[in-house]
Design an enzyme around this catalytic site. Structure first.
Site, PDB file in Angstrom:
ATOM      1  N   SER A  91      32.688  56.441  43.032  1.00  0.00           N
ATOM      2  CA  SER A  91      31.609  55.769  44.015  1.00  0.00           C
ATOM      3  C   SER A  91      31.329  57.052  44.839  1.00  0.00           C
ATOM      4  O   SER A  91      29.942  57.260  45.237  1.00  0.00           O
ATOM      5  CB  SER A  91      32.362  55.087  45.250  1.00  0.00           C
ATOM      6  OG  SER A  91      32.520  53.779  44.504  1.00  0.00           O
ATOM      7  N   ARG A 129      37.829  49.725  32.424  1.00  0.00           N
ATOM      8  CA  ARG A 129      39.076  49.516  33.095  1.00  0.00           C
ATOM      9  C   ARG A 129      40.211  48.334  32.443  1.00  0.00           C
ATOM     10  O   ARG A 129      41.274  48.442  32.555  1.00  0.00           O
ATOM     11  CB  ARG A 129      38.902  48.821  34.428  1.00  0.00           C
ATOM     12  CG  ARG A 129      38.075  49.758  35.510  1.00  0.00           C
ATOM     13  CD  ARG A 129      38.127  49.639  36.726  1.00  0.00           C
ATOM     14  NE  ARG A 129      37.103  50.143  37.699  1.00  0.00           N
ATOM     15  CZ  ARG A 129      37.027  51.549  37.842  1.00  0.00           C
ATOM     16  NH1 ARG A 129      38.005  52.250  37.740  1.00  0.00           N
ATOM     17  NH2 ARG A 129      36.051  52.035  38.487  1.00  0.00           N
ATOM     18  N   ARG A 135      35.619  39.692  34.214  1.00  0.00           N
ATOM     19  CA  ARG A 135      37.266  40.035  34.186  1.00  0.00           C
ATOM     20  C   ARG A 135      38.112  39.044  34.323  1.00  0.00           C
ATOM     21  O   ARG A 135      39.355  39.383  34.177  1.00  0.00           O
ATOM     22  CB  ARG A 135      37.377  41.130  35.074  1.00  0.00           C
ATOM     23  CG  ARG A 135      36.748  42.626  34.559  1.00  0.00           C
ATOM     24  CD  ARG A 135      37.030  43.656  35.431  1.00  0.00           C
ATOM     25  NE  ARG A 135      36.324  44.871  35.108  1.00  0.00           N
ATOM     26  CZ  ARG A 135      35.999  46.064  35.633  1.00  0.00           C
ATOM     27  NH1 ARG A 135      36.265  46.259  36.857  1.00  0.00           N
ATOM     28  NH2 ARG A 135      35.422  47.109  35.130  1.00  0.00           N
ATOM     29  N   ASP A 177      38.220  46.504  41.837  1.00  0.00           N
ATOM     30  CA  ASP A 177      38.188  47.267  40.629  1.00  0.00           C
ATOM     31  C   ASP A 177      39.697  47.158  40.127  1.00  0.00           C
ATOM     32  O   ASP A 177      39.815  47.611  38.900  1.00  0.00           O
ATOM     33  CB  ASP A 177      37.679  48.698  40.696  1.00  0.00           C
ATOM     34  CG  ASP A 177      36.074  48.524  40.890  1.00  0.00           C
ATOM     35  OD1 ASP A 177      35.443  47.407  40.737  1.00  0.00           O
ATOM     36  OD2 ASP A 177      35.555  49.389  41.398  1.00  0.00           O
ATOM     37  N   ARG A 187      27.274  58.789  45.009  1.00  0.00           N
ATOM     38  CA  ARG A 187      26.575  58.953  46.268  1.00  0.00           C
ATOM     39  C   ARG A 187      26.278  60.356  46.783  1.00  0.00           C
ATOM     40  O   ARG A 187      25.123  60.678  47.283  1.00  0.00           O
ATOM     41  CB  ARG A 187      27.467  58.331  47.693  1.00  0.00           C
ATOM     42  CG  ARG A 187      27.331  56.795  47.485  1.00  0.00           C
ATOM     43  CD  ARG A 187      28.705  55.873  48.088  1.00  0.00           C
ATOM     44  NE  ARG A 187      28.364  54.734  48.302  1.00  0.00           N
ATOM     45  CZ  ARG A 187      28.697  53.868  47.361  1.00  0.00           C
ATOM     46  NH1 ARG A 187      29.171  54.270  46.158  1.00  0.00           N
ATOM     47  NH2 ARG A 187      28.659  52.649  47.337  1.00  0.00           N
TER      48      ARG A 187
HETATM   49  C1  S3P Z   1      31.045  50.129  43.921  1.00  0.00           C
HETATM   50  C2  S3P Z   1      31.212  49.144  44.512  1.00  0.00           C
HETATM   51  C3  S3P Z   1      31.888  47.752  43.855  1.00  0.00           C
HETATM   52  C4  S3P Z   1      32.666  48.329  42.679  1.00  0.00           C
HETATM   53  C5  S3P Z   1      32.146  49.427  41.857  1.00  0.00           C
HETATM   54  C6  S3P Z   1      31.424  50.556  42.572  1.00  0.00           C
HETATM   55  C7  S3P Z   1      30.105  51.449  44.696  1.00  0.00           C
HETATM   56  O1  S3P Z   1      30.809  46.942  43.353  1.00  0.00           O
HETATM   57  O2  S3P Z   1      33.364  47.150  41.758  1.00  0.00           O
HETATM   58  O3  S3P Z   1      32.859  49.795  40.787  1.00  0.00           O
HETATM   59  O4  S3P Z   1      30.261  52.448  44.219  1.00  0.00           O
HETATM   60  O5  S3P Z   1      29.477  50.968  45.579  1.00  0.00           O
HETATM   61  P1  S3P Z   1      30.232  45.822  44.225  1.00  0.00           P
HETATM   62  O6  S3P Z   1      29.288  46.563  45.237  1.00  0.00           O
HETATM   63  O7  S3P Z   1      29.523  44.999  43.171  1.00  0.00           O
HETATM   64  O8  S3P Z   1      31.391  45.107  44.606  1.00  0.00           O
END
Ligand code: S3P
Length: 433
Positions: free
Chosen positions: A23, A393, A349, A318, A27
């Protein structure tokens, strides 16, 4: 179709340097692309998802230099993004598609975002509907619910929106859409998802007011993030969780994961493992950039079943596939609930985890919003042929299950692990002696 064959290990020992958080890596590239100046990012995750982000950002005219896990981004501001000559391919990555859709909605260029079959099957109305309410011109298949998404950038107005699901991708898409807008944006409702966007945008000079129930973003006067953000990306707790569970379920194990992001919006898996009776030690707690970090050691443990639901869910969404493997080896029943979001991930999942665990000899009942699992009371899984369904995963969760399964476990399409954890299979080879 490729396969990997695995058998149980007598002993697990080792120290694993955890690769950069997925994440935060996405970003770091996307935000720095629209900052004023250049940034250096180290420990960047070289997983396929984050490489998709780099490719898309480059196609938007941003200079991104990547050498292994070191990345340099020269920011151009929102108005400096160039209309790409072709469709932007986000691969398997929901974060790439949703965050870029938000950012691009408030520019003055036309873009089309698409991805692989899995990404094109995932719901997008969750970002499209609220962005349209801010004035965004965005469309796609199924009235905008499925990619490809076509975005004609325009000047957006501010407003307010109550998030119906705790999704950091939706929250981030809307905050990014508001950056180039003419008024403030207030988000309420389920804002309790991972908060890396809030931390990073604040550090980059964006005026964000964050309260317990709402977040307000005031767009900058010039459509640019005032300060670039150079950082070392902390280790991904979603990757470390595979080693935590491996150590906890194995009868002779001690594994240490180094440099893991311990942001409280991400540590739900540690809380659940602790509640299940796992032996966990956290040392060397420190701060890296805007995030708390530490080293986590887990030893062989006698696990008990638990309930995973409510506000815990966004803090471990996750990690549910690998926590389900832990629950399968625990004593007693584990209930996962309030986790309908699992159905909108890289695969459904709830269905794919339940099917795999059933094949491993576990009694599992899938429900609308989770599953009910009867633990085997120890590491008594039966090796078998398992599908990863090209879901990274799942491939890794089944690999951990194989460490304590009888006989041989085969996993189809194991290379999908590289979506979020490129070195996973090599480490798996090195943690036993
Ligand atoms: C993420 C948010 C999550 C997560 C994904 C990464 C992110 O998804 O499951 O692997 O980087 O903002 P959701 O925003 O759909 O919950």
């Amino acid at each position: 179709m490729s396969h990997v064959k695995l058998t149980a290990r007598a002993r697990l020992r080792g120290t694993v340097d955890i690769p950069g958080d997925k994440s935060i890596s996405h970003r770091a590239v996307i935000f720095n692309a629209v900052a004023e100046g250049s940034a250096r990012i180290t420990n960047f995750l070289t997983g396929a998802d984050c490489l998709s982000t780099i490719a898309c950002v480059r196609a938007l005219g941003v200079d991104v230099v990547q050498e292994g896990s070191e990345v340099h981004v020269r920011g151009v501001g929102l108005r400096g993004l160039r209309e790409p000559a072709d469709v932007l391919d986000c691969g398997n990555s929901g974060t790439t598609l949703r965050l870029l859709a938000g950012l691009l909605a408030g520019t003055s260029i036309f873009t089309v975002l698409t991805g692989d079959a899995s990404l094109r099957s995932r719901p997008q109305q969750r970002i499209v509907a609220p962005m349209r309410a801010l004035g965004a011109q965005i469309d796609g298949r199924q009235s905008g619910d499925r990619a490809p998404l076509a975005i004609r950038g325009s000047s957006l107005r501010g407003g307010s929106y109550q998030l119906p699901v705790a999704s950091a991708q939706v929250k981030s898409a809307l905050l990014l859409a508001a950056l180039g807008g003419s008024g403030s944006l207030t988000l309420g409702g389920r804002i309790d998802s991972r908060d890396h966007t809030e931390r990073m945008l604040s550090a980059m000079g964006i005026d964000l007011q964050i309260g317990p129930d709402q977040i307000t973003l005031y767009p900058p006067t010039h459509p640019v993030l005032p300060y670039p953000l150079s950082l070392r990306v902390p280790g991904d707790p979603s990757s470390a969780a595979f080693w935590w569970v491996a150590a906890a379920i194995h009868p002779d194990a001690e594994l240490t994961t180094i440099g893991v992001c311990l942001n409280p919006t991400r540590t739900g898996a540690l809380d659940v493992l602790h509640a299940m009776g796992a032996e966990i030690t956290i040392t060397n707690q420190r701060s890296e950039g805007s995030e708390p970090v530490g080293d986590v050691t887990v030893r062989s443990s006698h696990l008990r079943g638990t309930v995973i639901g409510g506000t815990l869910i966004p803090r471990l969404i996750d990690e549910i596939p690998i926590l389900a493997v832990a629950a399968a080896c625990a004593e007693g029943t584990t209930v996962v609930r309030d986790a309908q979001e699992l159905r909108a991930k890289e695969t459904d999942r709830i269905a794919t985890v339940s099917a795999g665990l059933t094949a491993l000899g576990v009694e599992v009942e899938p429900t609308n919003d989770g599953m009910i699992l009867t633990g085997l009371g120890g590491p008594a899984l039966h090796g078998t042929a398992l599908q990863s369904h090209h879901d990274h995963r799942l491939a890794m969760a089944w690999a951990v299950a194989s460490l304590v399964a009888s006989g041989e476990t085969t996993i189809a399409d194991p290379e999908s692990a590289a979506v979020s954890y490129p070195g996973f299979w090599e480490i798996l080879q090195h943690i036993h002696n």
